[in-house]
Design a protein around this motif. Structure first.
Motif, PDB file in Angstrom:
ATOM      1  N   THR A 131       1.074  -0.978   0.242  1.00 31.34           N
ATOM      2  CA  THR A 131       0.111   0.201  -0.096  1.00 31.34           C
ATOM      3  C   THR A 131       1.294   1.472  -0.370  1.00 31.34           C
ATOM      4  O   THR A 131       0.295   2.392  -0.303  1.00 31.34           O
ATOM      5  N   ASN A 132       2.614   1.551   0.390  1.00 32.51           N
ATOM      6  CA  ASN A 132       2.918   2.141  -0.610  1.00 32.51           C
ATOM      7  C   ASN A 132       3.362   3.141   0.254  1.00 32.51           C
ATOM      8  O   ASN A 132       3.141   3.859   0.999  1.00 32.51           O
ATOM      9  N   LEU A 133       3.145   1.678   2.570  1.00 31.26           N
ATOM     10  CA  LEU A 133       3.246   3.375   3.540  1.00 31.26           C
ATOM     11  C   LEU A 133       4.694   2.670   3.386  1.00 31.26           C
ATOM     12  O   LEU A 133       5.704   1.868   3.907  1.00 31.26           O
ATOM     13  N   ASP A 134       5.466   3.826   4.322  1.00 29.25           N
ATOM     14  CA  ASP A 134       6.930   4.338   4.619  1.00 29.25           C
ATOM     15  C   ASP A 134       7.061   2.779   5.661  1.00 29.25           C
ATOM     16  O   ASP A 134       6.259   3.643   6.533  1.00 29.25           O
ATOM     17  N   GLN A 135       7.981   2.601   5.946  1.00 24.37           N
ATOM     18  CA  GLN A 135       8.194   1.984   7.562  1.00 24.37           C
ATOM     19  C   GLN A 135       8.736   2.407   8.702  1.00 24.37           C
ATOM     20  O   GLN A 135       7.736   1.794   9.198  1.00 24.37           O
ATOM     21  N   ASN A 136       8.382   3.746   8.267  1.00 26.15           N
ATOM     22  CA  ASN A 136       8.877   4.673   9.160  1.00 26.15           C
ATOM     23  C   ASN A 136       8.064   4.926   9.856  1.00 26.15           C
ATOM     24  O   ASN A 136       8.282   5.660  11.070  1.00 26.15           O
ATOM     25  N   LEU A 137       6.894   4.732   9.830  1.00 24.93           N
ATOM     26  CA  LEU A 137       5.497   5.082  10.374  1.00 24.93           C
ATOM     27  C   LEU A 137       5.233   3.942  11.101  1.00 24.93           C
ATOM     28  O   LEU A 137       3.449   4.203  11.125  1.00 24.93           O
ATOM     29  N   ILE A 138       5.750   2.554  11.077  1.00 25.45           N
ATOM     30  CA  ILE A 138       5.000   1.985  11.486  1.00 25.45           C
ATOM     31  C   ILE A 138       4.314   1.485  13.498  1.00 25.45           C
ATOM     32  O   ILE A 138       3.602   1.223  13.755  1.00 25.45           O
TER      33      ILE A 138
END
Length: 249
Positions: A131-138
């Motif tokens: 879904t093109n979410l940056d892993q830094n947002l986890i």
């Protein structure tokens, strides 16, 4: 789509009617949705499109008629188990504000497979990438995300349990035009990659025609036209469809 008889029908509505307070919203509605199809549904407000969508996962029950998933009458199924097997994404995402991105995405996964923590973490990472979410947002919380990021988390959560069916109700309606265009491209890529069956309700005719393998146009609780987008554009079945598809300028 080709002849439906040659394809696996995953969702079927048979003679469905729905009445709210003596007001008939849906009238003798019949529809077959085939496996791996991307079906878009559009119509004016109050035409019954969201009602039809919510009938698929049992959030709304028909007044008469039957709905089948994989050939099984859903009225005879356990609704909790049924809903866990169907992804559901709505406008505004309805994320849990007190849970991080990771915990939002893994919410259903934990209900289904709470003992396998490694699999849950791998699945969260996989769907964040898809879904093109940056892993830094986890580890961030919904209030720390943009509208587009929140919507992506909602879609990732809906897909996390690898359902065969994804229901989307005005999922891109609350974001700006640029973000909406990006999300449209991403959901098409997700569909191509996963081959999940998607039923997508929208108010935007351009979105409906751009995304759908077939587009269903509803009016006053009935099907006005159901066809592949190019046929709808070339041969509108009624004045209602013609007006809906005419360019604004």
């Amino acid at each position: 789509m080709d002849d439906l008889d040659n394809k696996n029908v995953i969702i079927e509505f048979q003679n469905i009617s729905k009445t709210f307070d003596d007001n008939k919203i849906i009238d003798d509605f019949n529809l077959k949705i085939v496996e791996k199809e991307f079906l878009t549904i559009i119509g004016s407000s109050g035409c019954g499109k969201t009602t039809i969508l919510k009938m698929i996962n049992g959030l709304v029950k028909p007044s008469s008629g039957k709905i089948f998933l994989d050939g099984k009458d859903i009225s005879k199924e356990d609704m909790v188990n049924l809903r866990r097997k169907i992804g559901y994404s709505i406008q505004g995402t309805s994320l849990f504000p007190h849970l991080s991105v990771k915990d939002n995405i893994s919410y259903v996964l934990k209900l289904i497979n709470k003992k396998d923590k490694d699999k849950i973490e791998n699945d969260v990472e996989k769907w964040m990438k898809i879904t093109n979410l940056d892993q830094n947002l986890i580890d961030r919380y919904p209030e720390e995300l943009s509208g587009g990021q929140q919507q992506r988390v909602g879609i990732a959560r809906a897909l996390a349990a690898s359902p065969k069916i994804l229901l989307m109700d005005e999922s891109f309606g609350a974001v700006d035009a640029i973000t909406r265009k990006q999300l449209q491209k991403e959901i098409k890529k997700i569909h191509e990659k996963t081959k999940i069956t998607i039923v997508f309700v929208t108010h935007d005719i351009n979105e409906a025609l751009a995304l759908g393998d077939r587009t269903l146009i509803m009016n006053n609780g009935t099907i006005e036209q159901l066809d592949i987008p190019k046929n709808i554009m070339a041969c509108p079945s009624s004045d209602f469809v013609k007006q809906l598809t005419e360019p604004i300028y």
